[in-house]
Write a protein that holds these residues in place. Structure first.
Motif, PDB file in Angstrom:
ATOM      1  N   MET A   1       0.849  -1.113   0.249  1.00  0.00           N
ATOM      2  CA  MET A   1      -0.167  -0.093   0.073  1.00  0.00           C
ATOM      3  C   MET A   1       0.788   1.351   0.117  1.00  0.00           C
ATOM      4  SD  MET A   1      -3.065   0.402   2.482  1.00  0.00           S
ATOM      5  CE  MET A   1      -3.188   2.336   3.264  1.00  0.00           C
ATOM      6  N   GLN A   2       0.686   2.545  -0.963  1.00  0.00           N
ATOM      7  CA  GLN A   2       1.234   3.128  -0.948  1.00  0.00           C
ATOM      8  C   GLN A   2       0.773   4.533  -0.020  1.00  0.00           C
ATOM      9  OE1 GLN A   2       1.264   4.372  -5.093  1.00  0.00           O
ATOM     10  NE2 GLN A   2       2.991   6.746  -4.847  1.00  0.00           N
ATOM     11  N   ALA A   3       2.690   5.039   0.598  1.00  0.00           N
ATOM     12  CA  ALA A   3       1.538   6.305   1.903  1.00  0.00           C
ATOM     13  C   ALA A   3       0.591   7.290   1.101  1.00  0.00           C
ATOM     14  CB  ALA A   3       3.085   6.606   2.120  1.00  0.00           C
ATOM     15  N   THR A   4       0.208   7.895   2.041  1.00  0.00           N
ATOM     16  CA  THR A   4      -1.348   9.137   1.506  1.00  0.00           C
ATOM     17  C   THR A   4      -0.028  10.423   1.176  1.00  0.00           C
ATOM     18  OG1 THR A   4      -2.361   8.005   2.684  1.00  0.00           O
ATOM     19  CG2 THR A   4      -2.375  10.450   2.669  1.00  0.00           C
ATOM     20  N   THR A   5       0.235  10.939   0.176  1.00  0.00           N
ATOM     21  CA  THR A   5       0.782  11.866   0.801  1.00  0.00           C
ATOM     22  C   THR A   5       0.152  13.624   1.220  1.00  0.00           C
ATOM     23  OG1 THR A   5       1.751  10.695  -1.624  1.00  0.00           O
ATOM     24  CG2 THR A   5       1.805  13.294  -1.573  1.00  0.00           C
ATOM     25  N   VAL A   6       0.856  14.202   1.938  1.00  0.00           N
ATOM     26  CA  VAL A   6       0.512  15.469   2.276  1.00  0.00           C
ATOM     27  C   VAL A   6       1.376  16.680   1.852  1.00  0.00           C
ATOM     28  CG1 VAL A   6      -0.130  16.392   3.902  1.00  0.00           C
ATOM     29  CG2 VAL A   6      -0.232  14.387   4.081  1.00  0.00           C
ATOM     30  N   LEU A   7       0.467  17.531   1.419  1.00  0.00           N
ATOM     31  CA  LEU A   7       1.477  18.573   0.803  1.00  0.00           C
ATOM     32  C   LEU A   7       1.580  20.041   2.490  1.00  0.00           C
ATOM     33  CD1 LEU A   7       3.049  20.742  -1.100  1.00  0.00           C
ATOM     34  CD2 LEU A   7       0.403  21.013  -2.156  1.00  0.00           C
ATOM     35  N   ILE A   8       2.171  20.326   2.505  1.00  0.00           N
ATOM     36  CA  ILE A   8       2.413  21.445   3.433  1.00  0.00           C
ATOM     37  C   ILE A   8       2.769  23.037   3.321  1.00  0.00           C
ATOM     38  CG2 ILE A   8       3.243  22.275   5.680  1.00  0.00           C
ATOM     39  CD1 ILE A   8       3.867  19.491   6.574  1.00  0.00           C
ATOM     40  N   VAL A   9       1.896  24.129   2.943  1.00  0.00           N
ATOM     41  CA  VAL A   9       1.928  25.247   2.076  1.00  0.00           C
ATOM     42  C   VAL A   9       2.355  26.336   3.822  1.00  0.00           C
ATOM     43  CG1 VAL A   9       1.199  26.349   0.567  1.00  0.00           C
ATOM     44  CG2 VAL A   9       0.068  24.416   0.092  1.00  0.00           C
ATOM     45  N   GLU A  10       3.359  26.538   3.919  1.00  0.00           N
ATOM     46  CA  GLU A  10       4.144  27.324   4.831  1.00  0.00           C
ATOM     47  C   GLU A  10       5.242  27.837   4.447  1.00  0.00           C
ATOM     48  OE1 GLU A  10       4.684  29.813   7.526  1.00  0.00           O
ATOM     49  OE2 GLU A  10       2.236  27.910   7.856  1.00  0.00           O
ATOM     50  N   GLN A  11       5.115  29.320   4.384  1.00  0.00           N
ATOM     51  CA  GLN A  11       6.625  30.041   4.106  1.00  0.00           C
ATOM     52  C   GLN A  11       7.815  29.964   5.249  1.00  0.00           C
ATOM     53  OE1 GLN A  11       6.384  34.403   3.897  1.00  0.00           O
ATOM     54  NE2 GLN A  11       8.180  34.536   3.043  1.00  0.00           N
ATOM     55  N   ASP A  12       7.186  30.274   6.901  1.00  0.00           N
ATOM     56  CA  ASP A  12       7.895  29.437   7.682  1.00  0.00           C
ATOM     57  C   ASP A  12       8.208  28.040   7.703  1.00  0.00           C
ATOM     58  OD1 ASP A  12       9.358  29.784   9.707  1.00  0.00           O
ATOM     59  OD2 ASP A  12       7.743  31.143  10.546  1.00  0.00           O
ATOM     60  N   VAL A  13       9.847  28.276   7.518  1.00  0.00           N
ATOM     61  CA  VAL A  13      10.278  26.982   7.456  1.00  0.00           C
ATOM     62  C   VAL A  13      10.838  26.505   8.932  1.00  0.00           C
ATOM     63  CG1 VAL A  13      12.768  27.674   8.145  1.00  0.00           C
ATOM     64  CG2 VAL A  13      12.506  25.340   6.412  1.00  0.00           C
ATOM     65  N   LEU A  14      11.065  26.907   9.981  1.00  0.00           N
ATOM     66  CA  LEU A  14      10.709  26.339  11.221  1.00  0.00           C
ATOM     67  C   LEU A  14       9.047  25.916  11.812  1.00  0.00           C
ATOM     68  CD1 LEU A  14      12.913  29.147  12.691  1.00  0.00           C
ATOM     69  CD2 LEU A  14      13.415  27.479  12.238  1.00  0.00           C
ATOM     70  N   VAL A  15       8.504  26.803  11.095  1.00  0.00           N
ATOM     71  CA  VAL A  15       6.864  25.484  11.479  1.00  0.00           C
ATOM     72  C   VAL A  15       7.149  24.322  10.720  1.00  0.00           C
ATOM     73  CG1 VAL A  15       4.707  26.102  11.208  1.00  0.00           C
ATOM     74  CG2 VAL A  15       6.122  27.953  11.406  1.00  0.00           C
ATOM     75  N   ARG A  16       7.639  24.976   9.087  1.00  0.00           N
ATOM     76  CA  ARG A  16       6.799  23.680   7.989  1.00  0.00           C
ATOM     77  C   ARG A  16       7.697  22.696   7.897  1.00  0.00           C
ATOM     78  NH1 ARG A  16       8.648  26.378   4.074  1.00  0.00           N
ATOM     79  NH2 ARG A  16      10.582  25.273   3.610  1.00  0.00           N
ATOM     80  N   HIS A  17       9.090  22.812   8.602  1.00  0.00           N
ATOM     81  CA  HIS A  17       9.390  21.542   8.401  1.00  0.00           C
ATOM     82  C   HIS A  17       9.593  20.827   9.561  1.00  0.00           C
ATOM     83  CE1 HIS A  17      13.071  19.397   7.513  1.00  0.00           C
ATOM     84  NE2 HIS A  17      13.806  19.527   8.614  1.00  0.00           N
ATOM     85  N   PRO A  18       8.986  21.274  11.141  1.00  0.00           N
ATOM     86  CA  PRO A  18       9.033  19.737  12.361  1.00  0.00           C
ATOM     87  C   PRO A  18       7.980  19.680  11.683  1.00  0.00           C
ATOM     88  CG  PRO A  18      10.078  22.642  12.888  1.00  0.00           C
ATOM     89  CD  PRO A  18       9.630  22.279  11.411  1.00  0.00           C
ATOM     90  N   LEU A  19       6.964  20.396  11.355  1.00  0.00           N
ATOM     91  CA  LEU A  19       5.474  18.932  10.774  1.00  0.00           C
ATOM     92  C   LEU A  19       5.489  18.124   9.820  1.00  0.00           C
ATOM     93  CD1 LEU A  19       2.464  18.748  11.165  1.00  0.00           C
ATOM     94  CD2 LEU A  19       2.092  20.566  10.083  1.00  0.00           C
ATOM     95  N   ALA A  20       6.449  18.783   9.172  1.00  0.00           N
ATOM     96  CA  ALA A  20       7.019  17.717   7.647  1.00  0.00           C
ATOM     97  C   ALA A  20       7.463  16.352   8.192  1.00  0.00           C
ATOM     98  CB  ALA A  20       7.093  18.386   6.778  1.00  0.00           C
ATOM     99  N   GLU A  21       9.029  16.840   8.673  1.00  0.00           N
ATOM    100  CA  GLU A  21       8.994  15.545  10.000  1.00  0.00           C
ATOM    101  C   GLU A  21       8.432  14.864  10.493  1.00  0.00           C
ATOM    102  OE1 GLU A  21      12.027  14.425   9.061  1.00  0.00           O
ATOM    103  OE2 GLU A  21      12.553  16.183   7.584  1.00  0.00           O
ATOM    104  N   TYR A  22       7.297  15.499  11.480  1.00  0.00           N
ATOM    105  CA  TYR A  22       6.639  14.221  12.333  1.00  0.00           C
ATOM    106  C   TYR A  22       6.204  13.657  11.147  1.00  0.00           C
ATOM    107  CZ  TYR A  22       2.977  13.579  15.779  1.00  0.00           C
ATOM    108  OH  TYR A  22       1.890  13.433  16.391  1.00  0.00           O
ATOM    109  N   LEU A  23       5.067  14.629  10.681  1.00  0.00           N
ATOM    110  CA  LEU A  23       4.692  13.528   9.472  1.00  0.00           C
ATOM    111  C   LEU A  23       4.963  12.275   8.932  1.00  0.00           C
ATOM    112  CD1 LEU A  23       1.902  16.217   8.232  1.00  0.00           C
ATOM    113  CD2 LEU A  23       1.362  14.658   9.895  1.00  0.00           C
TER     114      LEU A  23
END
Length: 136
Positions: A1-23
């Motif tokens: 089964m293929q993983a679900t793909t989530v797109l994060i649209v956020e300019q602030d890398v300090l917000v976007r990156h930790p959320l992306a890593e968590y997911l």
């Protein structure tokens, strides 16, 4: 089964990156965009079937509401979530008082994960369109 793909649209890398890593640690494939144009390119590229888009309400290049409306019009099977970070909300609130924001909280991404799971549980099977059958 293929993983679900989530797109994060956020300019602030300090917000976007930790959320992306968590997911990613939770088993999701994550694409990241800093601007609305990049988000559109991710969707139009067709390389990955994006199922959920997490969009910053404001954003530097326009309203997150406008991007969400565009996604819903052009990619109706993609679930969208609009949000704002605690830091942004506190910064805006700081304009209302002399002392500025005083809270410093550790971010908890669990509610975001729970909401993504809830959105995916209610999705309908995708319809195959000519857009989905492009070679990529």
């Amino acid at each position: 089964m293929q993983a679900t793909t989530v797109l994060i649209v956020e300019q602030d890398v300090l917000v976007r990156h930790p959320l992306a890593e968590y997911l990613r640690e939770c088993g999701y494939r994550v694409m990241e965009a800093t601007q609305h144009d990049e988000a559109r390119e991710c969707l139009e590229g067709g390389k990955h079937c994006i199922e959920v888009a997490l969009i910053d309400v404001g954003g530097a290049t326009g309203s997150g509401f406008a991007l969400s409306a565009w996604i819903r019009s052009n990619y109706p099977t993609v679930k969208t979530m609009l949000g704002a970070t605690v830091g942004k909300v506190l910064a805006l609130a700081g304009d209302l008082c002399e002392e500025g924001p005083q809270a410093a909280k550790k971010l908890n991404y669990r509610p975001v994960l729970d909401h993504i799971r809830q959105l995916l549980a209610t999705r309908k099977p995708p319809k195959i369109t000519s857009r989905d059958t492009r070679a990529g």
